[in-house]
Scaffold this motif. Sequence first.
Motif, short mmCIF file in Angstrom:
data_model
loop_
_atom_site.label_atom_id
_atom_site.label_comp_id
_atom_site.label_asym_id
_atom_site.label_seq_id
_atom_site.Cartn_x
_atom_site.Cartn_y
_atom_site.Cartn_z
N TRP A 186 0.89 -1.18 0.11
CA TRP A 186 0.20 0.00 -0.07
C TRP A 186 0.75 1.22 0.04
CZ3 TRP A 186 0.19 3.86 3.65
CH2 TRP A 186 1.03 3.58 4.80
N THR A 187 2.04 1.23 0.52
CA THR A 187 2.87 2.32 0.64
C THR A 187 3.50 3.04 -0.68
OG1 THR A 187 5.03 1.18 1.05
CG2 THR A 187 3.47 1.78 2.90
N ILE A 188 3.47 1.95 -1.68
CA ILE A 188 4.32 2.31 -2.98
C ILE A 188 3.50 3.42 -3.71
CG2 ILE A 188 5.42 1.35 -4.94
CD1 ILE A 188 6.62 0.59 -2.23
N PRO A 189 1.89 3.21 -3.78
CA PRO A 189 1.27 4.07 -4.59
C PRO A 189 1.16 5.37 -3.73
CG PRO A 189 0.06 1.86 -4.27
CD PRO A 189 1.25 1.60 -3.38
N VAL A 190 1.17 5.28 -2.50
CA VAL A 190 1.41 6.78 -1.77
C VAL A 190 2.81 7.34 -2.09
CG1 VAL A 190 1.42 7.97 0.40
CG2 VAL A 190 0.01 5.87 0.05
N GLU A 191 3.65 6.61 -2.38
CA GLU A 191 5.00 7.33 -2.65
C GLU A 191 4.94 7.76 -4.15
OE1 GLU A 191 9.07 8.13 -2.33
OE2 GLU A 191 7.43 7.71 -1.06
N VAL A 192 4.18 7.20 -5.10
CA VAL A 192 4.05 7.70 -6.34
C VAL A 192 3.09 8.82 -6.40
CG1 VAL A 192 3.17 7.15 -8.57
CG2 VAL A 192 4.42 5.62 -7.28
N GLU A 193 2.21 9.03 -5.33
CA GLU A 193 1.31 10.34 -5.18
C GLU A 193 2.06 11.32 -4.83
OE1 GLU A 193 -1.88 9.06 -2.77
OE2 GLU A 193 -2.76 7.90 -4.21
N ALA A 194 3.43 11.29 -3.84
CA ALA A 194 4.19 12.09 -3.44
C ALA A 194 5.10 12.70 -4.55
CB ALA A 194 4.95 11.49 -2.37
N TYR A 195 5.38 11.62 -5.45
CA TYR A 195 6.25 12.26 -6.66
C TYR A 195 5.19 13.18 -7.66
CZ TYR A 195 9.46 8.34 -5.45
OH TYR A 195 10.27 7.25 -4.91
N ILE A 196 3.91 12.73 -7.53
CA ILE A 196 3.38 13.67 -8.60
C ILE A 196 3.10 14.86 -7.67
CG2 ILE A 196 0.86 13.89 -9.60
CD1 ILE A 196 0.73 10.85 -9.63
N LEU A 197 2.94 14.97 -6.53
CA LEU A 197 2.62 16.04 -5.54
C LEU A 197 3.94 16.99 -5.69
CD1 LEU A 197 0.72 17.63 -3.77
CD2 LEU A 197 1.98 16.33 -1.96
N TYR A 198 5.02 16.46 -5.89
CA TYR A 198 6.34 17.33 -5.58
C TYR A 198 6.50 18.44 -6.30
CZ TYR A 198 11.17 18.44 -5.23
OH TYR A 198 12.45 19.02 -5.23
N PRO A 199 6.25 18.42 -7.76
CA PRO A 199 6.27 19.57 -8.65
C PRO A 199 5.40 20.76 -8.13
CG PRO A 199 6.23 17.74 -10.11
CD PRO A 199 5.92 17.19 -8.48
N ILE A 200 4.03 20.23 -7.82
CA ILE A 200 3.16 21.52 -7.11
C ILE A 200 3.78 21.98 -5.80
CG2 ILE A 200 1.07 21.91 -6.26
CD1 ILE A 200 0.08 19.72 -8.17
N LEU A 201 4.38 21.14 -5.19
CA LEU A 201 4.68 21.47 -3.62
C LEU A 201 6.10 22.52 -3.92
CD1 LEU A 201 4.80 21.42 -0.59
CD2 LEU A 201 6.10 19.40 -0.79
N LEU A 202 6.95 22.17 -4.93
CA LEU A 202 8.30 22.87 -5.26
C LEU A 202 7.80 24.15 -5.75
CD1 LEU A 202 11.19 22.96 -5.09
CD2 LEU A 202 11.19 22.04 -7.44
N TRP A 203 6.88 24.28 -6.63
CA TRP A 203 6.49 25.49 -7.04
C TRP A 203 5.88 26.47 -6.15
CZ3 TRP A 203 1.40 27.87 -7.48
CH2 TRP A 203 1.23 28.87 -8.09
N ILE A 204 5.10 25.71 -5.04
CA ILE A 204 4.35 26.78 -4.03
C ILE A 204 5.91 27.12 -3.51
CG2 ILE A 204 3.10 26.82 -2.10
CD1 ILE A 204 1.13 24.64 -3.45
N PHE A 205 6.74 26.25 -2.83
CA PHE A 205 7.82 26.84 -1.93
C PHE A 205 8.61 28.01 -2.86
CE2 PHE A 205 12.34 26.28 -1.33
CZ PHE A 205 12.38 26.38 0.22
N ARG A 206 8.74 27.74 -4.09
CA ARG A 206 9.70 28.97 -4.76
C ARG A 206 8.87 29.99 -4.89
NH1 ARG A 206 12.81 25.49 -9.43
NH2 ARG A 206 14.33 24.29 -8.12
N SER A 207 7.70 29.98 -5.31
CA SER A 207 6.73 31.18 -5.35
C SER A 207 6.18 31.75 -3.98
CB SER A 207 5.56 30.99 -6.13
OG SER A 207 4.82 29.83 -5.60
N ARG A 208 5.83 31.16 -2.95
CA ARG A 208 5.37 31.32 -1.56
C ARG A 208 6.14 31.22 -0.49
NH1 ARG A 208 1.94 35.05 -3.16
NH2 ARG A 208 0.63 34.15 -4.89
N GLY A 209 7.44 30.54 -0.59
CA GLY A 209 8.07 30.20 0.48
C GLY A 209 7.91 29.09 1.22
N ALA A 210 8.80 28.82 2.48
CA ALA A 210 8.38 27.69 3.12
C ALA A 210 7.10 27.68 3.78
CB ALA A 210 9.53 27.51 4.26
N SER A 211 6.51 29.07 4.31
CA SER A 211 5.30 29.10 4.80
C SER A 211 4.26 28.47 3.96
CB SER A 211 5.13 30.47 5.21
OG SER A 211 5.32 31.37 4.26
#
Length: 312
Positions: free
Chosen positions: A91-116
């Motif tokens: 069950w953990t492997i699909p969650v990991e893949v979902e995190a890979y898909i989420l990462y570009p969004i998370l990185l974009w938010i981090f770079r545009s809005r910072g850590a907060s």
Amino acid sequence: MLFFVLSGFCIHLPNASKNLPINWGAYAVRRFMRIYPAYLVTLLLCLLAALIFFSAGGDQSGELNVYAASSVMVQNWIYGGRQIAINPSLWTIPVEVEAYILYPILLWIFRSRGASGASAFTLLMAAMGVIMFELGYGQATITIFKYAVIWGSGAWLAEAYARRHLPTWSGWYWFVMAGTATCTMVAGFAGVDVFFLHYGWAVVSFLLLLWVIGPGTRFFEVRHWWVPPMVLIGTVSYSFYLLHFPLFKLAGTAWVHSFGSKPESFLVPTMATLLVIPMAWCFYCWVELPTHQLARQLGSTFDVKTKPSTTP
């Protein structure tokens, strides 16, 4: 939970403290090849083992449906989150893949809005997961909604590590880590749902990683005797994780068949754990390592090659 914290740390570390463009095509290919081929081979081996050793007759269409869902990594979202019987740890492997898909969004938010901004985003996902859980949606327990904030905490550690902003470890952190672990265990004995207990263990895992990588640590110096074995286990850790449950189940079935009951001594499963390591190494060499090499070759086709400018 340590797995998710480590994953966030390792995925973000190459991009931490940088503001360079990322080749997402290469990223997607390498992540896919890193995870899916070995996962699919494991799934096929599990199906073969189930048909040979655990076929009890009757209608097996439900289990085959779960195998089909697992092959495209959607088993956490359908059939009530049911996993294949011989290897429910997948069950953990699909969650990991979902995190890979989420990462570009998370990185974009981090770079545009910072850590907060990034922290607020992962906390919002966690809040949505809690709401889903309270409404009775089992998917909240085994999807990225619950684990985004845990995975993101590892990414935060990677960013702070790359910028040399990690706090120096102090006795206060030991107190918080021990206190959190104690409270989490007490809460578990008191009947608190594991959904919430996981967040307690995530805090412990976060602090444990902080201790290992923090300023002044000498934990992984080469001269320490435990480093080579840990590097070996780390190298085959994914193969070990994929194989350990079905191998344990096969070994347990053989033991009961031979002796009539489960083993009474803890040394027996401990030995079984050690025996998985050479099998994981073989799987790594024959399945996982070739896909790593192929991933590098395929990923390099997406790399943008730029010639040095001749303009003064």
